[in-house]
Write a protein that holds these residues in place. Structure first.
Motif, PDB file in Angstrom:
ATOM      1  N   ALA A 284       5.058   4.348  -6.439  1.00 61.05           N
ATOM      2  CA  ALA A 284       4.011   3.341  -6.663  1.00 61.05           C
ATOM      3  C   ALA A 284       3.929   2.879  -8.120  1.00 61.05           C
ATOM      4  CB  ALA A 284       2.659   3.859  -6.176  1.00 61.05           C
TER       5      ALA A 284
ATOM      6  N   TRP B  72      -0.274   8.250  -2.868  1.00 64.96           N
ATOM      7  CA  TRP B  72       0.195   8.889  -4.089  1.00 64.96           C
ATOM      8  C   TRP B  72       1.222   9.945  -3.741  1.00 64.96           C
ATOM      9  CZ3 TRP B  72      -0.035   6.877  -8.570  1.00 64.96           C
ATOM     10  CH2 TRP B  72      -1.123   6.140  -8.991  1.00 64.96           C
TER      11      TRP B  72
ATOM     12  N   ARG C 262       5.066  -0.862  -9.600  1.00 65.11           N
ATOM     13  CA  ARG C 262       4.124  -1.711 -10.328  1.00 65.11           C
ATOM     14  C   ARG C 262       4.642  -2.078 -11.711  1.00 65.11           C
ATOM     15  NH1 ARG C 262       0.870  -2.799 -13.998  1.00 65.11           N
ATOM     16  NH2 ARG C 262      -1.044  -3.950 -13.713  1.00 65.11           N
TER      17      ARG C 262
ATOM     18  N   TYR D  29       0.842  -1.195   0.000  1.00 63.36           N
ATOM     19  CA  TYR D  29       0.000   0.000   0.000  1.00 63.36           C
ATOM     20  C   TYR D  29       0.877   1.244   0.000  1.00 63.36           C
ATOM     21  CZ  TYR D  29      -3.567  -3.366   1.121  1.00 63.36           C
ATOM     22  OH  TYR D  29      -4.414  -4.444   1.072  1.00 63.36           O
ATOM     23  N   PHE D  30       0.535   2.167  -0.895  1.00 65.66           N
ATOM     24  CA  PHE D  30       1.247   3.431  -1.047  1.00 65.66           C
ATOM     25  C   PHE D  30       0.262   4.586  -0.930  1.00 65.66           C
ATOM     26  CE2 PHE D  30       3.607   0.464  -3.745  1.00 65.66           C
ATOM     27  CZ  PHE D  30       4.928   0.760  -3.487  1.00 65.66           C
TER      28      PHE D  30
ATOM     29  N   THR E 114      -2.728   2.003  -4.287  1.00 65.34           N
ATOM     30  CA  THR E 114      -2.415   3.399  -3.987  1.00 65.34           C
ATOM     31  C   THR E 114      -3.687   4.109  -3.562  1.00 65.34           C
ATOM     32  OG1 THR E 114      -2.706   3.999  -6.298  1.00 65.34           O
ATOM     33  CG2 THR E 114      -0.466   3.579  -5.553  1.00 65.34           C
TER      34      THR E 114
ATOM     35  N   VAL F 271      -0.384  -4.077  -5.988  1.00 65.91           N
ATOM     36  CA  VAL F 271       0.059  -2.726  -5.642  1.00 65.91           C
ATOM     37  C   VAL F 271      -1.179  -1.855  -5.499  1.00 65.91           C
ATOM     38  CG1 VAL F 271       1.356  -0.692  -6.402  1.00 65.91           C
ATOM     39  CG2 VAL F 271       2.261  -3.000  -6.836  1.00 65.91           C
TER      40      VAL F 271
END
Length: 177
Positions: free
Chosen positions: A154, A133, A158, A130-131, A176, A174
């Motif tokens: 991110a 932005w 990916r 988890y990112f 975001t 992935v």
């Protein structure tokens, strides 16, 4: 010429070996019994509120249950001109509560992609990362990534994963928000 060379190598996985210490391995095997959820984190103060707030924001943005089993991941950026082949991952608990994987690399997305693929191969489960932005201009962030190994983390992570694992059913997730 150097910038062109970096551009062509931007999405190459440059890590051959990932080594987890005993604590890091334990964190991953514990999570593998459920869902492996990693949170990409760039620490600024290292205080407990920073981890608590990051976790709350990721839970809110990605709509997964509060109290879910998560592990934070922090990458310290080394010299961006180095292209290491080994990644050493150290597990620790910070503030008596938060599990954390620490690693050093010349490229954050490259290190994260290598770690995710290693975890997948080790556990036979597709990990989730988890990112948030990255704020700012996407083109500027991509240039910052090319030059310094930081920036648009991110989507670059990916893309590295997509190129390394063409089968979407085996590719780490992935997220975001």
């Amino acid at each position: 010429m150097s910038l062109l060379s970096r551009l062509f190598r931007a999405f190459d996985l440059r890590v051959d070996t990932v080594e987890l210490d005993a604590t890091a391995r334990q964190f991953i095997t514990d999570c593998a019994r459920r869902r492996i959820r990693l949170i990409a984190h760039e620490s600024s103060t290292g205080n407990p509120a920073e981890y608590r707030d990051k976790l709350a924001q990721i839970v809110k943005d990605n709509d997964f249950p509060a109290g879910s089993d998560v592990v934070f991941v922090e990458v310290t950026v080394t010299d961006p001109s180095d292209f290491e082949t080994e990644l050493h991952v150290t597990g620790t608990i910070v503030h008596g509560r938060y599990r954390l994987l620490r690693l050093a690399s010349s490229s954050v997305p490259n290190a994260l992609a290598a770690l995710l693929l290693h975890i997948r191969d080790l556990t036979h489960h597709r990990p989730h990362i988890y990112f948030e932005w990255t704020e700012g201009d996407p083109a500027g962030n991509f240039l910052r990534y090319l030059i310094f190994g930081q920036g648009e983390i991110a989507p670059v992570t990916r893309e590295i994963l997509r190129r390394q694992e063409p089968d979407p059913t085996r590719r780490p997730h992935v997220h975001t928000g």
